[in-house]
Enzyme design. Structure first.
Site, PDB file in Angstrom:
ATOM      1  N   ARG A 293      41.406  33.981  30.810  1.00  0.00           N
ATOM      2  CA  ARG A 293      40.817  32.757  31.678  1.00  0.00           C
ATOM      3  C   ARG A 293      39.228  33.012  31.024  1.00  0.00           C
ATOM      4  O   ARG A 293      38.808  32.082  31.458  1.00  0.00           O
ATOM      5  CB  ARG A 293      40.731  33.000  32.883  1.00  0.00           C
TER       6      ARG A 293
ATOM      7  N   GLU B 262      45.786  21.248  45.377  1.00  0.00           N
ATOM      8  CA  GLU B 262      46.376  21.730  44.309  1.00  0.00           C
ATOM      9  C   GLU B 262      47.303  20.515  44.081  1.00  0.00           C
ATOM     10  O   GLU B 262      47.129  20.123  42.576  1.00  0.00           O
ATOM     11  CB  GLU B 262      46.795  23.111  44.440  1.00  0.00           C
TER      12      GLU B 262
ATOM     13  N   PHE C 277      49.551  28.586  42.495  1.00  0.00           N
ATOM     14  CA  PHE C 277      49.120  27.750  43.271  1.00  0.00           C
ATOM     15  C   PHE C 277      49.480  26.154  42.241  1.00  0.00           C
ATOM     16  O   PHE C 277      49.662  24.801  42.912  1.00  0.00           O
ATOM     17  CB  PHE C 277      47.939  27.047  43.573  1.00  0.00           C
TER      18      PHE C 277
ATOM     19  N   HIS D 133      45.146  33.956  36.663  1.00  0.00           N
ATOM     20  CA  HIS D 133      45.612  34.719  37.864  1.00  0.00           C
ATOM     21  C   HIS D 133      47.198  35.224  38.226  1.00  0.00           C
ATOM     22  O   HIS D 133      47.864  35.162  39.092  1.00  0.00           O
ATOM     23  CB  HIS D 133      44.806  34.038  39.342  1.00  0.00           C
TER      24      HIS D 133
ATOM     25  N   ASP E  67      43.860  41.142  45.543  1.00  0.00           N
ATOM     26  CA  ASP E  67      44.144  39.477  46.265  1.00  0.00           C
ATOM     27  C   ASP E  67      45.979  40.306  46.857  1.00  0.00           C
ATOM     28  O   ASP E  67      45.973  39.875  47.609  1.00  0.00           O
ATOM     29  CB  ASP E  67      43.968  38.136  45.372  1.00  0.00           C
TER      30      ASP E  67
ATOM     31  N   ARG F 252      43.960  37.188  35.034  1.00  0.00           N
ATOM     32  CA  ARG F 252      42.846  37.801  35.650  1.00  0.00           C
ATOM     33  C   ARG F 252      41.731  39.080  34.912  1.00  0.00           C
ATOM     34  O   ARG F 252      40.210  38.636  34.702  1.00  0.00           O
ATOM     35  CB  ARG F 252      42.374  37.469  36.403  1.00  0.00           C
TER      36      ARG F 252
END
Lengths: 278, 310
Positions: B10, B58, B83, B109, B117, B167
């Protein structure tokens, strides 16, 4: 090329309605109710308002139109054919396997279709993207997006409304075809949808409310929208589902049903009688 | 590993976007309240007039990207893989892929390596969802060098692309001048004892297994599958013919992703056994990325074990 005579625009709307009925009858499927309710809106946009040239359908500086309520494709196809984007004869192929006129509009198959639509609630976001592009490039074109009243039950419409307001898209004009009916019935009964004006107001839109079958009012509404600076506009057009055909008017059952031979003939006869001679 | 340096794809993506933005004025970058996490804030800093933050919406972002693309822009729409491929699936399928619009969906991610998360943010089905959509090119780079190359490369492809990013920081595998090609798998090593088809963050795990196994005189090859679609059929068949054992590994469900892609080709062209490593039809959980790699048995030690005893 811009048509200003009210009678002429009303007659074009009538031609569009005839085109809708012929397509849905020939296909033995399709959505007449919501197509008929937006015919006057399309007549005013395509023949009085929009800066477009059927000979150059991809011109960079042209105004854009997104039919967010994509199931009303018969109305768009009839309008585009009437405007000269393609031969009227092609309308006979609507929804048929050999035709490019898909059940819902496909921009890759039909000249004049600016965006592929069908899955409801998505068109306003696309229109926002087009309007932002116009602003970035200083192209100066305007973007129109026709929404169904049932369609605005989709949450994405309000996401897009937020963006339109954030980016002060005064080159964007949404139109709500407020005919009060969706497949399962009245929009208020089915989904609890009310206060449409207040909702758009809260999202930062300039609101213009008109009779969606009154050509003069529609012209004035789009002119007001054009001159409003700093915020997007929405024309809330009060309409009648199935407008122009007695037995279809205000009947949810005609949302997505084709007429039989008898009904077809009666519908065409009624529409022909509405042609204004002058 | 060629270079002893770690960087998340990323991060490489965010940096490459800035360079691309300097050269190509049509590039527009979008995000949905994740400018920092997706590293698109680097682009925002340089080109605020070509940066669009839509807030937490999104589906709306994908639609705006479509609209921009119809007007000749090259939108890079970034959010978490969950998303993008998950929440905005309909918008991607009907609004981007069906009209074949030039939108680059940049999904950071992905996988269980998201870490703390937990399951709701660990997308394990995106390769599966995206590769079944016609017109869609699906890419999953393994390191910094490859990611920077891919960001430039996809700006020149006219059509939709799904770019899967991570990530977690992973080793830099390739020298800066390494040559890649979309649709061509990258072969690392000539070993004939086994082939490990790996994608994304799993490529460095596979290389580590390769290095360790070499010490025991077991010679394997690693195939870096940066292009999930269109898949490099010839390389798959070649490796099946040349090596004794075939293993796939992905930070993704074993259903529908890399493993399935390889199996689809081999069942048609050269039927043989394939061991699919990845997440075994289950959801993720919270934890540190390196702990989760062990927990879900997708680390280099598990690869070594499968090569020896699988």
């Amino acid at each position: 090329m811009k048509i200003t005579k009210i009678e002429a625009l009303a007659n074009i709307a009538n031609d569009i309605r005839i085109g809708i009925i012929e397509q849905v009858y020939n296909a033995n499927s399709g959505h007449p109710g919501g197509s008929l309710s937006c015919a006057d809106i399309l007549s005013v946009l395509y023949f009085n308002q929009m800066n477009i040239d059927p000979k150059n359908p991809n011109a960079r500086e042209r105004d854009r139109f997104v039919l967010s309520k994509g199931h009303c494709s018969p109305a768009l196809y009839a309008t585009l054919a009437r405007k000269g984007y393609f031969n009227k004869e092609l309308l006979k192929g609507f929804r048929k396997i050999e035709s490019n006129l898909q059940g819902h509009p496909d921009m890759k198959k039909v000249p004049g279709v600016d965006m592929t639509t069908g899955s409801l609630g998505q068109g306003l976001s696309v229109a926002v993207g087009m309007a932002i592009s116009s602003k970035i490039n200083h192209d100066g074109y305007r973007v129109y997006c026709l929404l169904g009243d049932g369609e605005i039950q989709e949450g994405q419409i309000w996401e897009a409304a937020m963006s339109a307001s954030k980016y002060k898209l005064d080159n964007l004009c949404a139109i709500v075809d407020y005919n009060h009916l969706q497949i399962d019935g009245n929009i208020e009964n089915v989904a609890g949808l009310k206060y449409i004006r207040e909702k758009f107001e809260a999202f930062g839109f300039n609101i213009i409310e008109v009779d969606g079958h009154n050509i003069q009012e529609l012209i004035e509404a789009f002119n007001i929208a054009k001159h409003k600076k700093g915020l997007p506009s929405v024309v809330i057009a009060h309409t009648i589902k199935g407008k122009g055909i007695s037995f279809m008017e205000e009947k949810a059952e005609w949302h997505g049903k084709a007429p039989n031979k008898e009904e077809y003939e009666q519908a065409i006869n009624e529409l022909k009688l509405q042609h204004i001679i002058g | 590993m060629i270079l002893d340096k770690k960087i998340a794809t990323r991060e490489s993506f965010g940096k490459a976007l800035v360079e691309l933005g300097k050269r190509n004025k049509d590039v527009i970058v979008l995000t949905a309240d994740l400018a920092g996490a997706t590293k698109t804030n680097l682009f925002e800093k340089e080109f605020p007039e070509r940066f669009i933050d839509v807030g937490i919406s999104e589906q709306n972002m994908m639609g705006i990207a479509s609209g921009l693309a119809t007007c000749g822009k090259i939108p890079f729409a970034s959010t978490f893989a969950m998303f993008a491929a998950g929440r905005a699936y309909d918008q991607i399928r009907n609004g981007i892929a069906y009209p074949n619009l030039n939108v680059k969906i940049c999904a950071t991610h992905s996988g269980i390596t998201v870490g703390e998360d937990g399951a709701t943010h660990q997308m394990l089905e995106d390769l599966s969802l995206m590769r079944t959509i016609p017109n869609m090119i699906v890419l999953c780079p393994s390191d910094d060098t490859q990611t920077k190359w891919i960001v430039n490369e996809i700006a020149n492809i006219k059509g939709p692309v799904y770019l899967r990013l991570a990530r977690v920081s992973t080793p830099v595998i390739y020298e800066q001048n390494e040559i890649f090609e979309i649709g061509k798998m990258k072969q690392i090593g000539e070993g004939k004892d086994a082939t490990i088809f790996a994608t994304g963050v799993m490529v460095s795990e596979a290389i580590k297994a390769q290095e360790e196994l070499a010490k025991e005189n077991i010679n394997i090859r690693v195939i870096d599958v940066h292009t999930i679609k269109p898949i490099d059929r010839n390389m798959v068949i070649k490796c099946a013919k040349e090596t004794k054992k075939l293993i796939t590994i992905e930070d993704h469900s074993i259903i529908g992703g890399l493993g399935s892609s390889i199996c689809e080709i081999l069942t048609e062209e050269y039927p043989c056994k394939v061991i699919r490593m990845g997440i075994q039809d289950q959801f993720g959980k919270s934890g540190k990325a390196e702990q989760l790699i062990k927990y879900f048995k997708i680390g280099y030690e598990e690869i070594m074990e499968k090569v020896k005893n699988g």
